[in-house]
Design a protein around this motif. Structure first.
Motif, PDB file in Angstrom:
ATOM      1  N   LEU A   1      47.945 137.517 -66.022  1.00  0.00           N
ATOM      2  CA  LEU A   1      48.550 136.543 -66.946  1.00  0.00           C
ATOM      3  C   LEU A   1      49.770 137.107 -67.676  1.00  0.00           C
ATOM      4  CD1 LEU A   1      45.363 134.750 -68.330  1.00  0.00           C
ATOM      5  CD2 LEU A   1      46.744 134.272 -66.297  1.00  0.00           C
TER       6      LEU A   1
ATOM      7  N   LEU B   1      45.062 130.992 -62.426  1.00  0.00           N
ATOM      8  CA  LEU B   1      46.366 130.342 -62.574  1.00  0.00           C
ATOM      9  C   LEU B   1      46.224 128.833 -62.699  1.00  0.00           C
ATOM     10  CD1 LEU B   1      48.451 132.390 -59.974  1.00  0.00           C
ATOM     11  CD2 LEU B   1      48.369 132.671 -62.456  1.00  0.00           C
TER      12      LEU B   1
ATOM     13  N   SER C   1      58.203 141.294 -60.108  1.00  0.00           N
ATOM     14  CA  SER C   1      56.837 140.884 -60.445  1.00  0.00           C
ATOM     15  C   SER C   1      55.840 141.392 -59.414  1.00  0.00           C
ATOM     16  CB  SER C   1      56.760 139.359 -60.548  1.00  0.00           C
ATOM     17  OG  SER C   1      57.601 138.878 -61.577  1.00  0.00           O
TER      18      SER C   1
ATOM     19  N   CYS D   1      45.371 128.179 -66.189  1.00  0.00           N
ATOM     20  CA  CYS D   1      46.551 128.334 -67.033  1.00  0.00           C
ATOM     21  C   CYS D   1      47.373 127.053 -67.047  1.00  0.00           C
ATOM     22  CB  CYS D   1      47.406 129.494 -66.527  1.00  0.00           C
ATOM     23  SG  CYS D   1      46.737 131.118 -66.886  1.00  0.00           S
TER      24      CYS D   1
ATOM     25  N   LYS E   1      52.718 127.943 -60.952  1.00  0.00           N
ATOM     26  CA  LYS E   1      51.476 128.419 -60.353  1.00  0.00           C
ATOM     27  C   LYS E   1      51.692 128.867 -58.914  1.00  0.00           C
ATOM     28  CE  LYS E   1      48.149 125.483 -59.334  1.00  0.00           C
ATOM     29  NZ  LYS E   1      47.772 125.719 -57.921  1.00  0.00           N
TER      30      LYS E   1
ATOM     31  N   TYR F   1      52.534 136.817 -65.255  1.00  0.00           N
ATOM     32  CA  TYR F   1      52.877 135.394 -65.139  1.00  0.00           C
ATOM     33  C   TYR F   1      53.821 134.986 -66.268  1.00  0.00           C
ATOM     34  CZ  TYR F   1      51.954 130.399 -64.225  1.00  0.00           C
ATOM     35  OH  TYR F   1      52.069 129.060 -63.923  1.00  0.00           O
TER      36      TYR F   1
ATOM     37  N   THR G   1      47.220 131.841 -71.865  1.00  0.00           N
ATOM     38  CA  THR G   1      47.687 132.980 -71.076  1.00  0.00           C
ATOM     39  C   THR G   1      46.931 134.261 -71.409  1.00  0.00           C
ATOM     40  OG1 THR G   1      49.416 133.420 -72.707  1.00  0.00           O
ATOM     41  CG2 THR G   1      49.999 132.004 -70.843  1.00  0.00           C
TER      42      THR G   1
ATOM     43  N   PRO H   1      58.642 130.420 -63.931  1.00  0.00           N
ATOM     44  CA  PRO H   1      57.207 130.524 -63.660  1.00  0.00           C
ATOM     45  C   PRO H   1      56.593 129.215 -63.197  1.00  0.00           C
ATOM     46  CG  PRO H   1      57.604 130.416 -66.020  1.00  0.00           C
ATOM     47  CD  PRO H   1      58.954 130.529 -65.367  1.00  0.00           C
TER      48      PRO H   1
ATOM     49  N   MET I   1      53.679 132.241 -58.830  1.00  0.00           N
ATOM     50  CA  MET I   1      52.860 133.373 -59.230  1.00  0.00           C
ATOM     51  C   MET I   1      51.782 133.662 -58.193  1.00  0.00           C
ATOM     52  SD  MET I   1      52.469 135.785 -61.329  1.00  0.00           S
ATOM     53  CE  MET I   1      51.218 137.050 -61.297  1.00  0.00           C
ATOM     54  N   GLN I   2      51.253 132.632 -57.556  1.00  0.00           N
ATOM     55  CA  GLN I   2      50.278 132.851 -56.500  1.00  0.00           C
ATOM     56  C   GLN I   2      50.901 133.614 -55.337  1.00  0.00           C
ATOM     57  OE1 GLN I   2      46.770 131.743 -56.572  1.00  0.00           O
ATOM     58  NE2 GLN I   2      46.877 133.393 -55.061  1.00  0.00           N
TER      59      GLN I   2
END
Length: 460
Positions: A270, A91, A44, A94, A281, A273, A100, A279, A284-285
């Motif tokens: 997104l 995020l 990712s 989301c 927040k 993500y 998304t 997954p 992904m951050q």
């Protein structure tokens, strides 16, 4: 404004304008289809860096020359930090709304006008990005081919004409890849493009010690009549080899837009993500922070050594400077081809969300059809090709696009959407940060755009 996100479950967000085979997943493990374990953290990060890195890397040395080393570092750190924070806001939304899609966040925040505005912004931004990529092909491909030919070649030949080559490459390479209805197939080409960008930065570092300072007078220049340009180059002194820590001029207006253009990856956040394994927040951050940090490092190294090579004589498109002093250097020839391959493979990737945004504007929620798909793909590439052929300087693309759409997608929209959708009170730290992000985006966009227009008027 408050509790607007609570109505999300009762809203029927239309997704008929998606590509065939796509879905509009919810957050959590429902993000991924059955049997799909998701992309690893490292994968990712890699994909995110591919989304960040682009042709903007070629204009950063010029930005450093017009802001100074310390000024550039401060601005680059500020823009990258704001990019990370705006991703944080996206995020957060989301998590609150289970949406998304950037366009659908605009729909939830400001109804149909919000979705249209986001789609138009993405369309303009990505058309500018693709135009700048093809501009590089137009300016660099003839030089790359000529470097393999004998010096005594003369006369007009079609394979040394930038416009002819650009049209040919677009039809043979870009168009077939852009016609693909699904973006997943382009993942392999994106990985290759990123490694080629890293190779570019490495060559810039190596070649810093191959060009002396003061810059020598080129043989071609010495045969010309005495002009102000020749005198400036031939009378170069050691004082020109002292790097500037801070610099301010009308050309400094291009710095922040170019940086914003270089860090814009929000339309890809997104989707990445959605594919992330386990997954969340926070996870992904972390992906975004690592990706932005590594991109910051590559950008800084290439910009610094590019500036320390040419100092005040650095071109707005860095590779052009090496033609004068290292015309047949094997590494320069290799990196030129590497950049050309990288930008060519990136254009179809950017074309995908651009076509989707255009279909949203033109066809609304109509289902996918191959006839409209082919028509919109051809129309988009035709517009991008015309811009790449007739825009005289890549700074024009970076400046205008960066001061308008890039600042909107990077700064303004995430802050506005958070203030509109989130239930957090305005006095909260996160809401104040979102408000500050909007203010900074508006000020940067207006100031940069105004100075660029004034500069154009003075030069005409």
């Amino acid at each position: 404004m408050r509790r607007l996100s609570e109505s999300t479950a009762n809203m029927n967000i239309q997704t008929n304008d998606e590509e065939p085979g796509e879905s509009s997943p919810l957050l959590g493990h429902a993000l991924q289809p059955q049997g799909f374990t998701g992309a690893s953290f490292g994968s990712s990060v890699f994909n995110m860096m591919n989304a960040i890195m682009g042709s903007g890397i070629l204009g950063l040395s010029y930005a450093m020359a017009n802001t100074g080393i310390m000024g550039f570092c401060i601005l680059l750190l500020l823009v990258s930090s704001l990019a990370s924070y705006s991703i944080h806001l996206l995020l957060t939304l989301c998590d609150q709304t289970a949406i998304t899609s950037y366009e659908d966040l605009g729909l939830l925040a400001f109804k149909k006008p919000g979705k249209v505005l986001v789609a138009v912004t993405i369309l303009i931004q990505n058309v500018g990005a693709m135009s700048s990529y093809l501009f590089i092909v137009k300016s660099e491909l003839p030089a790359a081919i000529a470097s393999f030919l004998s010096r005594d070649a003369s006369g007009y030949v079609w394979y040394l004409d930038g416009r002819t080559l650009l049209i040919l490459v677009t039809l043979v390479v870009v168009l077939p890849l852009a016609m693909l209805p699904k973006i997943g197939f382009l993942g392999y080409t994106s990985s290759l493009a990123f490694f080629l960008m890293v190779f570019f930065a490495a060559v810039v570092v190596i070649k810093k010690w191959s060009i002396p300072c003061p810059l020598p007078l080129n043989e071609t220049l010495s045969t010309m009549l005495v002009t102000s340009t020749q005198v400036q180059v031939s009378n170069s002194s050691n004082s020109e080899c002292i790097p500037k820590m801070f610099a301010i001029s009308s050309k400094s207006a291009y710095a922040v837009p170019t940086m914003a253009f270089s860090f814009l990856c929000h339309t890809a956040v997104l989707p990445i993500y959605c594919e992330l394994h386990r997954p969340s927040k926070k996870r992904m951050q972390n992906v975004a922070n690592v990706s932005i940090s590594l991109s910051f490092l590559v950008y800084l190294v290439s910009a610094l050594f590019g500036y320390l090579t040419f100092y005040g004589h650095v071109d707005s498109e860095l590779l052009q400077g090496y033609d004068t002093y290292l015309p047949r250097d094997i590494l320069v020839m290799s990196v030129r081809l590497a950049i050309l391959v990288a930008v060519l493979l990136t254009v179809p990737l950017i074309h995908f969300p651009t076509r989707k945004a255009l279909r949203t504007l033109v066809l609304g929620d109509r289902p996918f059809s191959w006839s409209s798909h082919i028509l919109l793909t051809t129309m988009l590439l035709a517009v991008v090709l015309l811009l790449a052929i007739f825009v005289p300087d890549i700074r024009n693309v970076f400046g205008v696009v960066g001061s308008t759409t890039s600042t909107g997608l990077l700064f303004v929209y995430p802050g506005l959407f958070y203030l509109r959708i989130s239930a957090s009170p305005l006095q909260s730290l996160r809401s104040l940060g979102a408000l500050l992000l909007v203010i900074i985006g508006v000020l940067v966009g207006l100031l940069s755009f105004s100075i660029i227009i004034i500069t154009w008027v003075k030069n005409t």
